[in-house]
Design an enzyme around this catalytic site. Structure first.
Site, PDB file in Angstrom:
ATOM      1  N   LYS A  53     -35.390  37.563  20.188  1.00  0.00           N
ATOM      2  CA  LYS A  53     -36.571  38.147  19.565  1.00  0.00           C
ATOM      3  C   LYS A  53     -37.685  37.137  19.316  1.00  0.00           C
ATOM      4  O   LYS A  53     -38.865  37.500  19.235  1.00  0.00           O
ATOM      5  CB  LYS A  53     -36.191  38.820  18.240  1.00  0.00           C
ATOM      6  N   SER A  82     -34.602  45.487  11.429  1.00  0.00           N
ATOM      7  CA  SER A  82     -33.323  45.367  10.732  1.00  0.00           C
ATOM      8  C   SER A  82     -32.893  43.915  10.602  1.00  0.00           C
ATOM      9  O   SER A  82     -31.930  43.602   9.908  1.00  0.00           O
ATOM     10  CB  SER A  82     -32.232  46.149  11.470  1.00  0.00           C
ATOM     11  N   GLU A 215     -25.390  50.484  25.146  1.00  0.00           N
ATOM     12  CA  GLU A 215     -25.711  50.805  23.762  1.00  0.00           C
ATOM     13  C   GLU A 215     -24.463  51.317  23.046  1.00  0.00           C
ATOM     14  O   GLU A 215     -23.465  51.675  23.689  1.00  0.00           O
ATOM     15  CB  GLU A 215     -26.853  51.822  23.680  1.00  0.00           C
ATOM     16  N   GLY A 219     -24.804  55.791  19.064  1.00  0.00           N
ATOM     17  CA  GLY A 219     -26.249  55.976  19.161  1.00  0.00           C
ATOM     18  C   GLY A 219     -26.730  55.864  20.588  1.00  0.00           C
ATOM     19  O   GLY A 219     -27.364  54.884  20.976  1.00  0.00           O
ATOM     20  N   ASP A 221     -29.111  57.239  22.368  1.00  0.00           N
ATOM     21  CA  ASP A 221     -30.411  57.862  22.614  1.00  0.00           C
ATOM     22  C   ASP A 221     -31.018  57.431  23.945  1.00  0.00           C
ATOM     23  O   ASP A 221     -31.660  58.230  24.639  1.00  0.00           O
ATOM     24  CB  ASP A 221     -31.386  57.549  21.480  1.00  0.00           C
ATOM     25  N   SER A 318     -27.601  38.703  23.187  1.00  0.00           N
ATOM     26  CA  SER A 318     -28.922  38.840  22.567  1.00  0.00           C
ATOM     27  C   SER A 318     -29.085  38.006  21.308  1.00  0.00           C
ATOM     28  O   SER A 318     -30.211  37.597  20.972  1.00  0.00           O
ATOM     29  CB  SER A 318     -29.209  40.310  22.251  1.00  0.00           C
TER      30      SER A 318
END
Length: 335
Positions: A53, A82, A215, A219, A221, A318
């Site tokens: 990030k 988060s 994922e 979740g 999505d 990650s």
């Protein structure tokens, strides 16, 4: 829609040169033997603030520092996260000499909260299960100086995606320097910023490489969105992968993923803990649950006979930001 391009990734790599760490690629003969493929692990857990990030956060803030915001110079950055994007924005803001306010869920990992504060971020809390973070962000925005303040979301942002894309650019170029062509790259999926950026790099540098998104099963999505051809919104998923507790993809990330992602698969929390144990015991690395999504996805597909034997498989870790007490608890509770 003004989608980011590979040139944006190249530009971001120049911005991040000598600022972000050029993270290592690790291998494991044990893992290769277990799966019957050659695995190359890109370790963004060794990035500044412990996650990829930083790349996107720093690149985006750098862009706004070069351009006026509402007619004045940048003086305040607002975001929600988060944890890892929160730390990235707080650290990158401090490095650029600007203030930051980060909206974080009350149940965010304590390690990530403390790190965000240590980097200079001002935290505003909200209940992610009862409040919408966009609405909270709008309320907070009204309390900040109207001029010189910019909102930088965790993933659906041109320069954030471009910064994350440097992970893929580095990964592919380093492998090509070693005369290895990656057949697959397995990437975690939350809001889609990382996988979208990697897609841009792979399409330009190694178009035959298949990009597999992974994922949490709780979740899915992104999986639903690509299957249905539209962004699917879900309730906040309950999973140990806090970095992937997103409710939907972004408009930019969905558009890029729809064009370039080969497939989205899901894994269980138990499979993530298995990955944490493997990284810790065999590769001597502390990896947070979200960071294990890529490995868990590769293991699932390889053991299911869906990956040809001898394939060159890239896996992106990650991040590695997890409280050690929480880490030990999860490991000790696993089979």
């Amino acid at each position: 829609m003004d989608l980011p391009t590979y040139q944006d990734v190249v530009d971001a790599s120049m911005v991040l040169d000598s600022v972000a760490h050029h993270t290592p690629i690790q291998t494991s003969r044990i893992l290769d033997h277990e799966l019957g493929v050659r695995v190359y692990v890109k370790c963004e857990n060794f990035q500044r603030m412990g996650a990829f990030k930083f790349r996107g956060g720093y690149n985006a803030i750098s862009h706004y520092r070069k351009h006026a915001v509402d007619g004045v110079g940048l003086n305040h950055v607002l975001t929600y996260s988060s944890g890892n994007h929160a730390q990235a924005i707080a650290l990158a803001s401090s490095m650029h000499g600007v203030k930051s306010t980060i909206i974080m869920p009350t149940d965010a990992p304590i390690l990530k909260i403390r790190a965000t504060e240590s980097y200079g971020g001002n935290i505003v809390y909200y209940d992610r299960y009862r409040e919408g973070r966009d609405e909270v962000a709008e309320r907070v925005r009204m309390t900040l100086p109207p001029a010189g303040t910019v909102f930088i979301p965790p993933y659906d942002h041109r320069h954030v995606i471009a910064g994350q894309g440097t992970v893929g650019k580095e990964f592919i170029e380093d492998m090509q320097s070693a005369s290895v062509a990656l057949d697959y790259i397995f990437v975690c999926v939350g809001g889609g910023g990382l996988i979208s950026g990697i897609c841009l790099a792979a399409h330009a540098l190694s178009p035959s490489t298949k990009i597999i998104g992974v994922e949490p099963e709780a979740g899915n999505d992104a999986q639903q969105s690509l299957e249905r051809g539209r962004v699917v919104r879900i309730e906040t998923p309950i999973t140990i992968a806090d970095g992937a507790q997103t409710q939907h993809l972004g408009e930019l990330t969905f558009a890029i993923m729809s064009e370039h992602v080969t497939r989205i698969i899901t894994v269980t929390d138990e499979e993530l803990v298995d990955g944490m144990r493997f990284f810790g015991e065999t590769m001597k690395m502390v990896v947070e649950p979200t960071g294990c999504l890529g490995l868990a996805g590769l293991r699932k597909m390889a053991k299911g006979g869906e990956i040809p034997k001898g394939s060159n498989c890239g896996v992106v870790i990650s991040g590695g930001n997890i409280d050690l007490k929480r880490y030990c608890h999860l490991i000790s509770q696993s089979k």
